[in-house]
Write a protein that holds these residues in place. Structure first.
Motif, PDB file in Angstrom:
ATOM      1  N   ARG A  46       0.830  -1.208   0.000  1.00 58.73           N
ATOM      2  CA  ARG A  46       0.000   0.000   0.000  1.00 58.73           C
ATOM      3  C   ARG A  46       0.864   1.258   0.000  1.00 58.73           C
ATOM      4  O   ARG A  46       0.551   2.241  -0.677  1.00 58.73           O
ATOM      5  CB  ARG A  46      -0.951  -0.002   1.209  1.00 58.73           C
ATOM      6  CG  ARG A  46      -2.084   0.978   1.082  1.00 58.73           C
ATOM      7  CD  ARG A  46      -2.988   0.623  -0.070  1.00 58.73           C
ATOM      8  NE  ARG A  46      -4.091   1.579  -0.203  1.00 58.73           N
ATOM      9  CZ  ARG A  46      -4.980   1.556  -1.161  1.00 58.73           C
ATOM     10  NH1 ARG A  46      -4.933   0.616  -2.083  1.00 58.73           N
ATOM     11  NH2 ARG A  46      -5.934   2.450  -1.214  1.00 58.73           N
ATOM     12  N   TYR A  49       2.127   1.701  -3.493  1.00 61.15           N
ATOM     13  CA  TYR A  49       1.044   2.200  -4.353  1.00 61.15           C
ATOM     14  C   TYR A  49       0.870   3.704  -4.175  1.00 61.15           C
ATOM     15  O   TYR A  49       0.767   4.450  -5.149  1.00 61.15           O
ATOM     16  CB  TYR A  49      -0.252   1.448  -4.028  1.00 61.15           C
ATOM     17  CG  TYR A  49      -1.432   1.871  -4.867  1.00 61.15           C
ATOM     18  CD1 TYR A  49      -1.437   1.664  -6.243  1.00 61.15           C
ATOM     19  CD2 TYR A  49      -2.534   2.476  -4.293  1.00 61.15           C
ATOM     20  CE1 TYR A  49      -2.518   2.048  -7.016  1.00 61.15           C
ATOM     21  CE2 TYR A  49      -3.626   2.855  -5.059  1.00 61.15           C
ATOM     22  CZ  TYR A  49      -3.603   2.640  -6.421  1.00 61.15           C
ATOM     23  OH  TYR A  49      -4.681   3.030  -7.176  1.00 61.15           O
ATOM     24  N   HIS A  50       0.885   4.151  -2.927  1.00 61.87           N
ATOM     25  CA  HIS A  50       0.754   5.590  -2.657  1.00 61.87           C
ATOM     26  C   HIS A  50       1.880   6.384  -3.303  1.00 61.87           C
ATOM     27  O   HIS A  50       1.669   7.513  -3.742  1.00 61.87           O
ATOM     28  CB  HIS A  50       0.742   5.854  -1.149  1.00 61.87           C
ATOM     29  CG  HIS A  50      -0.618   5.793  -0.558  1.00 61.87           C
ATOM     30  ND1 HIS A  50      -1.393   6.898  -0.337  1.00 61.87           N
ATOM     31  CD2 HIS A  50      -1.357   4.732  -0.157  1.00 61.87           C
ATOM     32  CE1 HIS A  50      -2.547   6.532   0.168  1.00 61.87           C
ATOM     33  NE2 HIS A  50      -2.557   5.226   0.292  1.00 61.87           N
ATOM     34  N   ARG A  78      -2.041   5.361 -13.219  1.00 62.69           N
ATOM     35  CA  ARG A  78      -2.648   4.775 -12.020  1.00 62.69           C
ATOM     36  C   ARG A  78      -2.945   3.295 -12.240  1.00 62.69           C
ATOM     37  O   ARG A  78      -2.727   2.478 -11.355  1.00 62.69           O
ATOM     38  CB  ARG A  78      -3.914   5.540 -11.643  1.00 62.69           C
ATOM     39  CG  ARG A  78      -4.502   4.979 -10.357  1.00 62.69           C
ATOM     40  CD  ARG A  78      -5.388   5.943  -9.671  1.00 62.69           C
ATOM     41  NE  ARG A  78      -6.007   5.307  -8.522  1.00 62.69           N
ATOM     42  CZ  ARG A  78      -6.405   5.943  -7.461  1.00 62.69           C
ATOM     43  NH1 ARG A  78      -6.222   7.238  -7.371  1.00 62.69           N
ATOM     44  NH2 ARG A  78      -6.982   5.309  -6.482  1.00 62.69           N
ATOM     45  N   LYS A  82      -1.287   0.199 -10.098  1.00 61.70           N
ATOM     46  CA  LYS A  82      -2.132  -0.819  -9.463  1.00 61.70           C
ATOM     47  C   LYS A  82      -1.684  -2.223  -9.879  1.00 61.70           C
ATOM     48  O   LYS A  82      -1.497  -3.107  -9.040  1.00 61.70           O
ATOM     49  CB  LYS A  82      -3.589  -0.592  -9.868  1.00 61.70           C
ATOM     50  CG  LYS A  82      -4.564  -1.605  -9.328  1.00 61.70           C
ATOM     51  CD  LYS A  82      -5.908  -1.438 -10.022  1.00 61.70           C
ATOM     52  CE  LYS A  82      -7.015  -1.234  -9.054  1.00 61.70           C
ATOM     53  NZ  LYS A  82      -8.317  -1.084  -9.704  1.00 61.70           N
ATOM     54  N   THR A 159      -6.880   7.917  -2.775  1.00 58.92           N
ATOM     55  CA  THR A 159      -7.024   6.480  -2.580  1.00 58.92           C
ATOM     56  C   THR A 159      -8.177   6.197  -1.625  1.00 58.92           C
ATOM     57  O   THR A 159      -8.662   7.094  -0.937  1.00 58.92           O
ATOM     58  CB  THR A 159      -5.721   5.863  -2.022  1.00 58.92           C
ATOM     59  OG1 THR A 159      -5.415   6.512  -0.791  1.00 58.92           O
ATOM     60  CG2 THR A 159      -4.572   6.015  -2.996  1.00 58.92           C
ATOM     61  N   ASP A 164      -6.819   2.058   2.947  1.00 64.00           N
ATOM     62  CA  ASP A 164      -5.607   2.626   3.549  1.00 64.00           C
ATOM     63  C   ASP A 164      -5.537   2.306   5.045  1.00 64.00           C
ATOM     64  O   ASP A 164      -4.503   1.888   5.545  1.00 64.00           O
ATOM     65  CB  ASP A 164      -5.548   4.141   3.345  1.00 64.00           C
ATOM     66  CG  ASP A 164      -5.288   4.528   1.902  1.00 64.00           C
ATOM     67  OD1 ASP A 164      -4.779   3.689   1.133  1.00 64.00           O
ATOM     68  OD2 ASP A 164      -5.603   5.676   1.544  1.00 64.00           O
TER      69      ASP A 164
END
Length: 176
Positions: A46, A49-50, A78, A82, A159, A164
């Motif tokens: 995560r 991804y951020h 994006r 992902k 997001t 999150d």
């Protein structure tokens, strides 16, 4: 902290370079070191991804491209982020993410897709949203294409807060 810099990533991800494909992400940030199980736990995945999704500075700082030119690029970036993070994630996270996205797509569009919304679905979602807002506000002569494109750029930086908190813990306040 910056997840990628801890792993000797090349130049900052946020230097306005927008990467739109998984092979380029692999070459810049590495490949899955455990092809079967995955090499990132849910928290690290995560965080990555951020850091990889387009951020406000990248989506608003371009003087060279209009929102309608930049929005499809940011959409692709994006999607690539992902896919890349998913392929690096451990199996349980991968499966959970695909089920969540598939269920959400089925609920909203009547068909299963674990890849997320298509460009057309995203465009239609925000176009409908903006038309409703304009109707409430009495706006009759706005540039709908630019408004939808701008909304796509803004939302590409955001997001899912529930995901999150689940992945990063209750103390997460988000930077996206």
């Amino acid at each position: 902290g910056n997840f990628l810099s801890k792993r000797s990533a090349p130049e900052s991800v946020h230097n306005l370079e927008i990467i739109t494909d998984v092979p380029t992400l692999r070459s810049k940030f590495g490949t899955n070191r455990n092809k079967v199980w995955g090499d990132l736990n849910i928290k690290d995945a995560r965080r990555m991804y951020h850091e990889l999704i387009p951020h406000q500075n990248a989506t608003s700082a371009s003087n060279e491209l209009s929102p309608s030119s930049l929005a499809p690029i940011v959409y692709q970036a994006r999607r690539a982020a992902k896919k890349y993070v998913r392929e690096r994630s451990r199996v349980p996270s991968r499966v959970m993410a695909k089920i969540y996205d598939g269920w959400r797509h089925l609920k909203c569009y009547g068909s299963w897709s674990s890849e997320g919304m298509t460009w057309e679905e995203i465009w239609n979602k925000y176009e409908d949203e903006i038309k409703r807002e304009w109707e409430r506000e009495g706006i009759i002569d706005g540039d709908l294409t630019e408004a939808v494109s701008q909304r796509i750029l803004e939302r590409a930086c955001v997001t899912n807060e529930r995901i999150d908190r689940f992945a990063l813990g209750r103390s997460f306040h988000g930077t996206s």
